[in-house]
Write a protein that holds these residues in place. Sequence first.
Motif, mmCIF file in Angstrom:
data_model
loop_
_atom_site.group_PDB
_atom_site.id
_atom_site.type_symbol
_atom_site.label_atom_id
_atom_site.label_comp_id
_atom_site.label_asym_id
_atom_site.label_seq_id
_atom_site.Cartn_x
_atom_site.Cartn_y
_atom_site.Cartn_z
ATOM 1 N N LEU A 29 28.327 -45.770 -10.701
ATOM 2 C CA LEU A 29 28.417 -45.743 -12.164
ATOM 3 C C LEU A 29 27.043 -45.914 -12.792
ATOM 4 O O LEU A 29 26.681 -45.193 -13.737
ATOM 5 N N GLY A 30 26.249 -46.860 -12.276
ATOM 6 C CA GLY A 30 24.899 -47.059 -12.797
ATOM 7 C C GLY A 30 24.029 -45.839 -12.604
ATOM 8 O O GLY A 30 23.262 -45.457 -13.498
ATOM 9 N N LEU A 31 24.162 -45.215 -11.426
ATOM 10 C CA LEU A 31 23.439 -43.975 -11.140
ATOM 11 C C LEU A 31 23.807 -42.894 -12.143
ATOM 12 O O LEU A 31 22.930 -42.230 -12.714
ATOM 13 N N PHE A 32 25.099 -42.731 -12.368
ATOM 14 C CA PHE A 32 25.558 -41.690 -13.291
ATOM 15 C C PHE A 32 25.066 -41.949 -14.709
ATOM 16 O O PHE A 32 24.532 -41.051 -15.371
ATOM 17 N N VAL A 33 25.246 -43.165 -15.196
ATOM 18 C CA VAL A 33 24.840 -43.483 -16.567
ATOM 19 C C VAL A 33 23.339 -43.314 -16.733
ATOM 20 O O VAL A 33 22.858 -42.767 -17.741
ATOM 21 N N GLY A 34 22.568 -43.767 -15.743
ATOM 22 C CA GLY A 34 21.120 -43.630 -15.820
ATOM 23 C C GLY A 34 20.677 -42.181 -15.913
ATOM 24 O O GLY A 34 19.846 -41.822 -16.755
ATOM 25 N N LEU A 35 21.248 -41.326 -15.052
ATOM 26 C CA LEU A 35 20.884 -39.909 -15.072
ATOM 27 C C LEU A 35 21.375 -39.227 -16.347
ATOM 28 O O LEU A 35 20.696 -38.350 -16.891
ATOM 29 N N PHE A 36 22.555 -39.614 -16.840
ATOM 30 C CA PHE A 36 23.078 -39.045 -18.080
ATOM 31 C C PHE A 36 22.150 -39.384 -19.250
ATOM 32 O O PHE A 36 21.834 -38.514 -20.072
ATOM 33 N N VAL A 37 21.706 -40.649 -19.322
ATOM 34 C CA VAL A 37 20.799 -41.058 -20.403
ATOM 35 C C VAL A 37 19.465 -40.324 -20.292
ATOM 36 O O VAL A 37 18.908 -39.879 -21.299
ATOM 37 N N LEU A 38 18.939 -40.183 -19.068
ATOM 38 C CA LEU A 38 17.682 -39.451 -18.873
ATOM 39 C C LEU A 38 17.806 -38.006 -19.351
ATOM 40 O O LEU A 38 16.939 -37.499 -20.078
ATOM 41 N N SER A 39 18.877 -37.336 -18.931
ATOM 42 C CA SER A 39 19.072 -35.949 -19.322
ATOM 43 C C SER A 39 19.285 -35.815 -20.829
ATOM 44 O O SER A 39 18.773 -34.884 -21.462
ATOM 45 N N THR A 40 20.022 -36.744 -21.415
ATOM 46 C CA THR A 40 20.257 -36.726 -22.861
ATOM 47 C C THR A 40 18.950 -36.904 -23.621
ATOM 48 O O THR A 40 18.677 -36.199 -24.597
ATOM 49 N N ALA A 41 18.134 -37.850 -23.167
ATOM 50 C CA ALA A 41 16.840 -38.098 -23.824
ATOM 51 C C ALA A 41 15.951 -36.856 -23.761
ATOM 52 O O ALA A 41 15.324 -36.470 -24.750
ATOM 53 N N TRP A 61 17.431 -32.644 -14.835
ATOM 54 C CA TRP A 61 18.629 -31.792 -14.797
ATOM 55 C C TRP A 61 18.977 -31.409 -13.363
ATOM 56 O O TRP A 61 20.124 -31.559 -12.934
ATOM 57 N N ASN A 62 18.001 -30.927 -12.625
ATOM 58 C CA ASN A 62 18.264 -30.475 -11.267
ATOM 59 C C ASN A 62 18.635 -31.630 -10.353
ATOM 60 O O ASN A 62 19.568 -31.529 -9.546
ATOM 61 N N ALA A 63 17.909 -32.734 -10.463
ATOM 62 C CA ALA A 63 18.220 -33.899 -9.639
ATOM 63 C C ALA A 63 19.591 -34.463 -10.020
ATOM 64 O O ALA A 63 20.396 -34.806 -9.149
ATOM 65 N N GLY A 64 19.850 -34.555 -11.319
ATOM 66 C CA GLY A 64 21.107 -35.146 -11.772
ATOM 67 C C GLY A 64 22.324 -34.378 -11.313
ATOM 68 O O GLY A 64 23.296 -34.965 -10.826
ATOM 69 N N ALA A 65 22.278 -33.044 -11.440
ATOM 70 C CA ALA A 65 23.440 -32.243 -11.054
ATOM 71 C C ALA A 65 23.750 -32.385 -9.569
ATOM 72 O O ALA A 65 24.917 -32.388 -9.165
ATOM 73 N N ALA A 89 27.446 -32.361 -19.686
ATOM 74 C CA ALA A 89 27.659 -32.572 -21.122
ATOM 75 C C ALA A 89 26.487 -33.307 -21.759
ATOM 76 O O ALA A 89 26.381 -33.360 -22.995
ATOM 77 N N SER A 90 25.598 -33.877 -20.923
ATOM 78 C CA SER A 90 24.425 -34.570 -21.471
ATOM 79 C C SER A 90 23.540 -33.618 -22.279
ATOM 80 O O SER A 90 22.867 -34.047 -23.225
ATOM 81 N N ALA A 91 23.544 -32.318 -21.913
ATOM 82 C CA ALA A 91 22.708 -31.364 -22.646
ATOM 83 C C ALA A 91 23.167 -31.184 -24.096
ATOM 84 O O ALA A 91 22.367 -31.388 -25.023
ATOM 85 N N VAL A 96 13.236 -44.138 -20.732
ATOM 86 C CA VAL A 96 12.865 -45.340 -19.995
ATOM 87 C C VAL A 96 14.107 -46.178 -19.698
ATOM 88 O O VAL A 96 14.239 -46.756 -18.613
ATOM 89 N N VAL A 97 15.026 -46.234 -20.641
ATOM 90 C CA VAL A 97 16.286 -46.947 -20.422
ATOM 91 C C VAL A 97 17.062 -46.289 -19.285
ATOM 92 O O VAL A 97 17.588 -46.963 -18.391
ATOM 93 N N GLY A 98 17.111 -44.962 -19.306
ATOM 94 C CA GLY A 98 17.841 -44.237 -18.274
ATOM 95 C C GLY A 98 17.253 -44.448 -16.890
ATOM 96 O O GLY A 98 17.984 -44.686 -15.927
ATOM 97 N N VAL A 99 15.927 -44.371 -16.761
ATOM 98 C CA VAL A 99 15.321 -44.516 -15.439
ATOM 99 C C VAL A 99 15.476 -45.940 -14.920
ATOM 100 O O VAL A 99 15.626 -46.158 -13.703
#
Length: 400
Positions: free
Chosen positions: A15-27, A125-129, A150-152, A184-187
Motif C-alpha cells: 500500500l505504501g509503495l502504491f501510494v508513494g508512486l501514485f503521488v509521484l506520478s500525480t505530482a 510512469w514507467n517504473a510505477g506501471a 489514473a494518477s495522470a 518529495v512526499v511521494g518518494v
Amino acid sequence: MSDHPSTDSSRRETLGLFVGLFVLSTAAAAYEIAPASVLPLIQESLGLTASTAGWLVSIMYATAVVTSVPTGIVLDRFSVRRVILFGTVALVVAGVWGWYAATAGAYLWLLVSRVLGGIAYVIFWNAGANVVGSAVASRYRATAVGVFTASAPVGFALGQFGSPLVATVAGWPAILPLYAAIGVVGVALFLLATRRHVPGIETATPDRTALRGLFTDRAVWTVCALCFLAYSLYLFVNTWLPSYLVDGFGISLAAGGLLTALFPAIGAVGRSSSGVVSERLFGGKRRPVVISAFAVAAPAVVAFVFVSRLESVVGAVLVVGFAIQLVTGLLFSYITELVPPAVRTTAISLLTSIGLLGAFAAPIAAGTIIDRVGYDPAFFVAGGVALLGVLLALRTPEPN
C-alpha cells in the motif's frame, strides 16, 4: 493481533509503495500540464506568442517520446529505488530551475528545465506501471495498474485547476517548484515502503536476446499501435473540444473549458475501472475489453457531427472519455503479460513512447483538418481511428 504479521506487513508495504508512486506520478503530471491554464500570464510576462508559450507543455511530450525507451532499459538494469530517487531529484531541480528562469525572464532556460522534468515524469510512469503490477497477485494486476494510471488525469486536474489559484497568490512561476515539491512526499512514502525490498521485480537483467525478442514481437507492436490510437483520440478531443463548443454552440470559453474538464474526469474513472471490468465482467480477459471500448468510442465520437443539443454533447463526451481511457488503463498491464518479466519495464516504456507520440501528433493533425475542411470531417476521421482500433484489437493475442 494478526495471526499473519508478515502478511500484514507485506500489505502495508504494498500500500505504501502504491501510494508513494501514485503521488509521484500525480505530482509530475501536475507539473507537466501546469503552464496550460496560465498561458496568458506566461505570454504577458515573457513576451511570447501563443505557439511559443505552448511549447512549455509540448516539450514534455516530445521529451517522453525520445527518452521513454532508454529510461525503461535503465530501469530493467539498475535499482528501481535509485532511479526513482534520481527522478525525484531531477523533478525538484527542474521545478526550482524553472522558477528561477521564469522570474529572470529566460525562456530558453525555462524550456530546458522542462526537458529535465519530462525525464523525471517518464521515470515515475514507467517504473510505477511495472512495480505496481508486479507487487500484487496476477489476478489483481490489471486493477492495480489501472488505478495507478489514473494518477495522470488526477495530476492534470490538479495542475489545471490549481495553477491559476497559485498564480493569483504567488505568481505563476511558483507553480513549478510547488508541484515538484509534492513529489518529495511521494518518494518518501515509496522509499519507506521499499526499504527492505521492492516486491515482485527481482528479475534477471535482460540480455540482448531478450531485448531483441521484445522489439521484434508483433503482439507487442500491435498493443503499442492500440495505445497510439487511444492517446490520439484522447488528445484530439481534449484539445479541440473547447473550440468546437464555442464555435458550434456559442458558449463562453470558460463554459467550454468546464465542460471539457468532464473528459479527463471521466477518464480517471475509466482508467481506474479498467482492471475491474476485465477481471469481473470478462473473466480476466483483456482483448474483449479493448475491442468493446473502441467499438463504443467509434459511433460516440462521430455523434459530435450530428448532435444539436448541448446535453447530447455532454453525453458523448462522457461515453468517449470513459471508453478511451478504459483502453489506456488496461494496455499498461496487457503488455506486461505478453513479455518476459525481465523486459517488462522496457515494454511499458515502449508503450509509453508510442502512445505519447500519438498524443503529440494528433492535435496537430486534427488542427490541419479543421483548418482546411472543418470540425465534422475531423470527427469522422476520429471515428475511423476508433474503428481501426477494433480491427487491430481483433488481431491481438490474449495473454496466457
